[in-house]
Scaffold this motif. Structure first.
Motif, PDB file in Angstrom:
ATOM      1  N   ASN A 127       0.803  -1.212   0.000  1.00 34.76           N
ATOM      2  CA  ASN A 127       0.000   0.000   0.000  1.00 34.76           C
ATOM      3  C   ASN A 127       0.840   1.268   0.000  1.00 34.76           C
ATOM      4  O   ASN A 127       0.319   2.366   0.178  1.00 34.76           O
ATOM      5  CB  ASN A 127      -0.932   0.011   1.219  1.00 34.76           C
ATOM      6  N   ALA A 128       2.148   1.139  -0.163  1.00 35.22           N
ATOM      7  CA  ALA A 128       3.004   2.326  -0.176  1.00 35.22           C
ATOM      8  C   ALA A 128       2.804   3.085  -1.480  1.00 35.22           C
ATOM      9  O   ALA A 128       2.873   2.512  -2.569  1.00 35.22           O
ATOM     10  CB  ALA A 128       4.473   1.917  -0.027  1.00 35.22           C
ATOM     11  N   SER A 129       2.538   4.379  -1.358  1.00 29.19           N
ATOM     12  CA  SER A 129       2.313   5.215  -2.538  1.00 29.19           C
ATOM     13  C   SER A 129       3.348   6.310  -2.688  1.00 29.19           C
ATOM     14  O   SER A 129       3.432   6.942  -3.740  1.00 29.19           O
ATOM     15  CB  SER A 129       0.910   5.854  -2.469  1.00 29.19           C
ATOM     16  N   GLU A 130       4.148   6.568  -1.642  1.00 33.02           N
ATOM     17  CA  GLU A 130       5.180   7.586  -1.725  1.00 33.02           C
ATOM     18  C   GLU A 130       6.463   6.982  -2.284  1.00 33.02           C
ATOM     19  O   GLU A 130       6.779   5.830  -2.029  1.00 33.02           O
ATOM     20  CB  GLU A 130       5.444   8.182  -0.339  1.00 33.02           C
ATOM     21  N   PHE A 131       7.183   7.818  -3.026  1.00 32.96           N
ATOM     22  CA  PHE A 131       8.414   7.364  -3.655  1.00 32.96           C
ATOM     23  C   PHE A 131       9.610   7.876  -2.868  1.00 32.96           C
ATOM     24  O   PHE A 131       9.659   9.042  -2.463  1.00 32.96           O
ATOM     25  CB  PHE A 131       8.495   7.867  -5.105  1.00 32.96           C
ATOM     26  N   ASN A 132      10.563   6.979  -2.675  1.00 30.87           N
ATOM     27  CA  ASN A 132      11.815   7.341  -2.012  1.00 30.87           C
ATOM     28  C   ASN A 132      12.989   6.808  -2.819  1.00 30.87           C
ATOM     29  O   ASN A 132      13.977   6.320  -2.271  1.00 30.87           O
ATOM     30  CB  ASN A 132      11.843   6.774  -0.586  1.00 30.87           C
ATOM     31  N   LEU A 192       5.477 -13.376  -4.470  1.00 30.00           N
ATOM     32  CA  LEU A 192       6.512 -12.765  -3.640  1.00 30.00           C
ATOM     33  C   LEU A 192       7.438 -11.874  -4.460  1.00 30.00           C
ATOM     34  O   LEU A 192       7.813 -10.772  -4.034  1.00 30.00           O
ATOM     35  CB  LEU A 192       7.329 -13.858  -2.944  1.00 30.00           C
ATOM     36  N   MET A 193       7.825 -12.346  -5.629  1.00 30.85           N
ATOM     37  CA  MET A 193       8.743 -11.586  -6.474  1.00 30.85           C
ATOM     38  C   MET A 193       8.142 -10.242  -6.868  1.00 30.85           C
ATOM     39  O   MET A 193       8.808  -9.200  -6.811  1.00 30.85           O
ATOM     40  CB  MET A 193       9.101 -12.401  -7.716  1.00 30.85           C
ATOM     41  N   HIS A 194       6.854 -10.233  -7.260  1.00 33.92           N
ATOM     42  CA  HIS A 194       6.223  -8.975  -7.665  1.00 33.92           C
ATOM     43  C   HIS A 194       5.976  -8.063  -6.472  1.00 33.92           C
ATOM     44  O   HIS A 194       6.007  -6.826  -6.626  1.00 33.92           O
ATOM     45  CB  HIS A 194       4.916  -9.273  -8.403  1.00 33.92           C
ATOM     46  N   LEU A 195       5.750  -8.636  -5.294  1.00 30.95           N
ATOM     47  CA  LEU A 195       5.650  -7.799  -4.100  1.00 30.95           C
ATOM     48  C   LEU A 195       6.955  -7.053  -3.847  1.00 30.95           C
ATOM     49  O   LEU A 195       6.961  -5.847  -3.559  1.00 30.95           O
ATOM     50  CB  LEU A 195       5.290  -8.656  -2.886  1.00 30.95           C
ATOM     51  N   HIS A 196       8.061  -7.769  -3.942  1.00 30.64           N
ATOM     52  CA  HIS A 196       9.360  -7.128  -3.717  1.00 30.64           C
ATOM     53  C   HIS A 196       9.730  -6.225  -4.890  1.00 30.64           C
ATOM     54  O   HIS A 196      10.449  -5.220  -4.682  1.00 30.64           O
ATOM     55  CB  HIS A 196      10.434  -8.192  -3.497  1.00 30.64           C
ATOM     56  N   GLN A 197       9.269  -6.531  -6.081  1.00 29.70           N
ATOM     57  CA  GLN A 197       9.507  -5.633  -7.205  1.00 29.70           C
ATOM     58  C   GLN A 197       8.736  -4.322  -7.003  1.00 29.70           C
ATOM     59  O   GLN A 197       9.246  -3.240  -7.317  1.00 29.70           O
ATOM     60  CB  GLN A 197       9.065  -6.307  -8.510  1.00 29.70           C
ATOM     61  N   ARG A 198       7.528  -4.413  -6.472  1.00 30.05           N
ATOM     62  CA  ARG A 198       6.764  -3.198  -6.179  1.00 30.05           C
ATOM     63  C   ARG A 198       7.471  -2.383  -5.086  1.00 30.05           C
ATOM     64  O   ARG A 198       7.533  -1.147  -5.150  1.00 30.05           O
ATOM     65  CB  ARG A 198       5.354  -3.547  -5.719  1.00 30.05           C
ATOM     66  N   LYS A 199       7.996  -3.071  -4.078  1.00 28.18           N
ATOM     67  CA  LYS A 199       8.760  -2.383  -3.041  1.00 28.18           C
ATOM     68  C   LYS A 199       9.979  -1.706  -3.648  1.00 28.18           C
ATOM     69  O   LYS A 199      10.347  -0.591  -3.252  1.00 28.18           O
ATOM     70  CB  LYS A 199       9.184  -3.389  -1.965  1.00 28.18           C
ATOM     71  N   HIS A 200      10.605  -2.370  -4.625  1.00 31.55           N
ATOM     72  CA  HIS A 200      11.764  -1.781  -5.288  1.00 31.55           C
ATOM     73  C   HIS A 200      11.375  -0.523  -6.055  1.00 31.55           C
ATOM     74  O   HIS A 200      12.145   0.439  -6.126  1.00 31.55           O
ATOM     75  CB  HIS A 200      12.400  -2.812  -6.224  1.00 31.55           C
ATOM     76  N   LEU A 201      10.190  -0.516  -6.644  1.00 21.51           N
ATOM     77  CA  LEU A 201       9.746   0.642  -7.419  1.00 21.51           C
ATOM     78  C   LEU A 201       9.535   1.870  -6.539  1.00 21.51           C
ATOM     79  O   LEU A 201       9.815   2.995  -6.948  1.00 21.51           O
ATOM     80  CB  LEU A 201       8.452   0.310  -8.174  1.00 21.51           C
ATOM     81  N   THR A 202       9.025   1.654  -5.332  1.00 15.13           N
ATOM     82  CA  THR A 202       8.753   2.782  -4.432  1.00 15.13           C
ATOM     83  C   THR A 202       9.873   3.023  -3.433  1.00 15.13           C
ATOM     84  O   THR A 202      10.035   4.143  -2.945  1.00 15.13           O
ATOM     85  CB  THR A 202       7.446   2.534  -3.664  1.00 15.13           C
ATOM     86  N   ASN A 203      10.619   1.958  -3.108  1.00 19.09           N
ATOM     87  CA  ASN A 203      11.684   2.017  -2.099  1.00 19.09           C
ATOM     88  C   ASN A 203      11.121   2.510  -0.775  1.00 19.09           C
ATOM     89  O   ASN A 203      11.672   3.454  -0.171  1.00 19.09           O
ATOM     90  CB  ASN A 203      12.830   2.910  -2.561  1.00 19.09           C
TER      91      ASN A 203
END
Length: 469
Positions: free
Chosen positions: A288-293, A458-469
């Motif tokens: 649910n992270a929408s902010e980019f870092n 799992l891979m796409h969850l972590h890929q999404r985390k990578h996109l937003t950091n």
């Protein structure tokens, strides 16, 4: 039979009879007084004095330790950290800091006294002459040949802020280069993610391959029993053997692919990873992270800061400068031009300079810097636009996989029922072995699909985390 003790055991016992016993064949020695009213002490020695059992135990412990080491477990975060430390580009951080230190030190030396030496020899066609003779001077005018050797020391008082602005520019450029390196290293983490989850996916496929081979082996025994009973023939047994051989071929291919991916991970991390290395499946992360870092955003900010410092430095070009100076010289003529001989002399004073040449290009210089700011902002907007597109794609993929995973359990349950029914039909002679093998393969494919969906999720969850950091 008296047991073999690993070490000496000493105990006391009371006896009602005077005795002195020494039984070496049982490795029991009685040591004590002959008075039966006092306690006796027995020392029990081990029977087997052969050291081979202890050596075997030691070797087994060593083998167990080596096996535990060979099956070391690694995590995704440790791989990312090791990849950053091993990546050749990481050495640029130290080089950038050293370059910044050296350049700042050089610029700071601009406030130190500046020493210059110059010399001049000239001959001129005409020189100043006196229209009359001066009694006692002995000369009619200045000489046409002149000589001068001069040393000057200049101390800067205020340079309009040039040195301070140069320091700010050096720091801003160093910060920009470091943020650019952060961006390059962040892309490295995406490669680690792909390789790591690729190995996890192969591990799941290998696990399902082993289960399929075990199931086929059990069916081979069953079909061979059917052949003995006359309800199956040699072709049916051969069909099961073919499936087993194909399963082994698939395992060989999967193992080779895993070794290739493991080798890639070894190159990325700089650590030698044996074939028995186990990868720890990472935990799911929030989506649910929408902010980019992202480090790219900090890189764009550093670029804007560099341009802002350059814009501020434009005003130093048209500000006045103040300095002190001292000159010492030796030449002919000296300060006293009426004496035609070589003399030493000196000058001390203050100097004021004001150059307005930069005002001609000031307007265009500012427009160029403003244009550069707009380019940086456009690049940042484009980056955010593309990242939002990738984020929307990842969200759709995650949602799709989550829905598929809900149906996987039901599909496996139904496929398992179908496979059991097929096995029962083969036992009753109402279905061929080939059709049963198709159902077994279908069940295995359903289990593989479930394992693949879980790893991909799992891979796409972590890929999404990578996109937003």
């Amino acid at each position: 039979m008296t047991p073999c003790f690993p070490a000496k055991i000493i105990f006391q016992a009371f006896f009602t009879k005077q005795t002195f016993i020494e039984q070496k064949e049982h490795s029991v020695t009685h040591i004590g007084p002959k008075d039966y009213t006092k306690p006796s002490i027995f020392v029990i020695q081990p029977f087997n004095k052969d050291p081979m059992p202890m050596i075997r135990i030691f070797l087994l412990l060593c083998a167990w330790s080596l096996n535990a080491i060979s099956q070391a477990q690694i995590t995704l975060e440790s791989c990312k950290q090791q990849a950053r430390e091993n990546y050749p580009l990481v050495r640029q951080y130290d080089l950038i800091q050293l370059s910044e230190q050296y350049t700042l030190s050089n610029v700071a030396k601009g406030n130190l006294p500046q020493i210059s030496i110059s010399g001049k020899i000239s001959y001129q066609s005409e020189a100043t002459t006196f229209p009359f003779e001066i009694p006692g001077l002995g000369m009619k005018g200045l000489p046409k040949d002149q000589y001068q050797a001069l040393i000057e020391i200049k101390q800067n008082i205020w340079d309009g802020g040039k040195i301070r602005n140069q320091k700010d520019q050096i720091k801003a450029e160093a910060e920009e280069h470091e943020r650019q390196l952060d961006t390059s290293l962040y892309t490295l983490e995406e490669r680690v993610n792909q390789v790591f989850f690729g190995i996890l996916l192969l591990d799941e496929q290998l696990a399902q391959n082993v289960l399929l081979e075990e199931e086929l082996a059990r069916n081979q025994k069953t079909v061979e029993a059917y052949r003995i009973n006359g309800t199956a023939n040699d072709a049916d047994v051969d069909a099961v053997k073919v499936e087993i051989l194909q399963t082994k071929q698939q395992r060989i291919q999967l193992e080779n692919n895993r070794m290739a991916y493991l080798r890639m991970l070894s190159l990325l991390t700089g650590k030698e990873l044996p074939a028995q290395t186990l990868l720890v499946r990472p935990d799911p992360v929030a989506t649910n992270a929408s902010e980019f870092n992202r480090p790219e955003l900090r890189w764009y900010e550093a670029q804007e800061q560099t341009v802002a410092v350059q814009r501020k430095g434009l005003q130093t070009g048209y500000l006045p400068a103040f300095s002190l100076f001292a000159q010492g010289a030796y030449g002919n003529p000296g300060l006293d031009i009426l004496k035609d001989k070589f003399r030493t002399y000196y000058l001390v004073g203050a100097r004021f300079t004001w150059n307005f040449g930069s005002l001609y290009t000031l307007k265009n210089d500012r427009k160029n810097l403003d244009n550069r700011i707009q380019q940086i902002r456009n690049e940042r907007d484009l980056f955010l636009f593309n990242t939002h597109l990738q984020l929307a794609e990842e969200d759709g993929t995650i949602q799709s996989l989550r829905q598929q995973m809900k149906e996987d359990e039901e599909i496996i349950r139904l496929r398992e029922n179908i496979r059991r029914s097929a096995q029962a039909k083969v036992a009753n002679g109402t279905m061929s072995v080939s059709d049963m093998l198709k159902e077994i393969t279908a069940e295995n494919l359903a289990r593989q699909a479930k394992a693949v969906h879980e790893v991909q999720w799992l891979m796409h969850l972590h890929q999404r985390k990578h996109l937003t950091n």
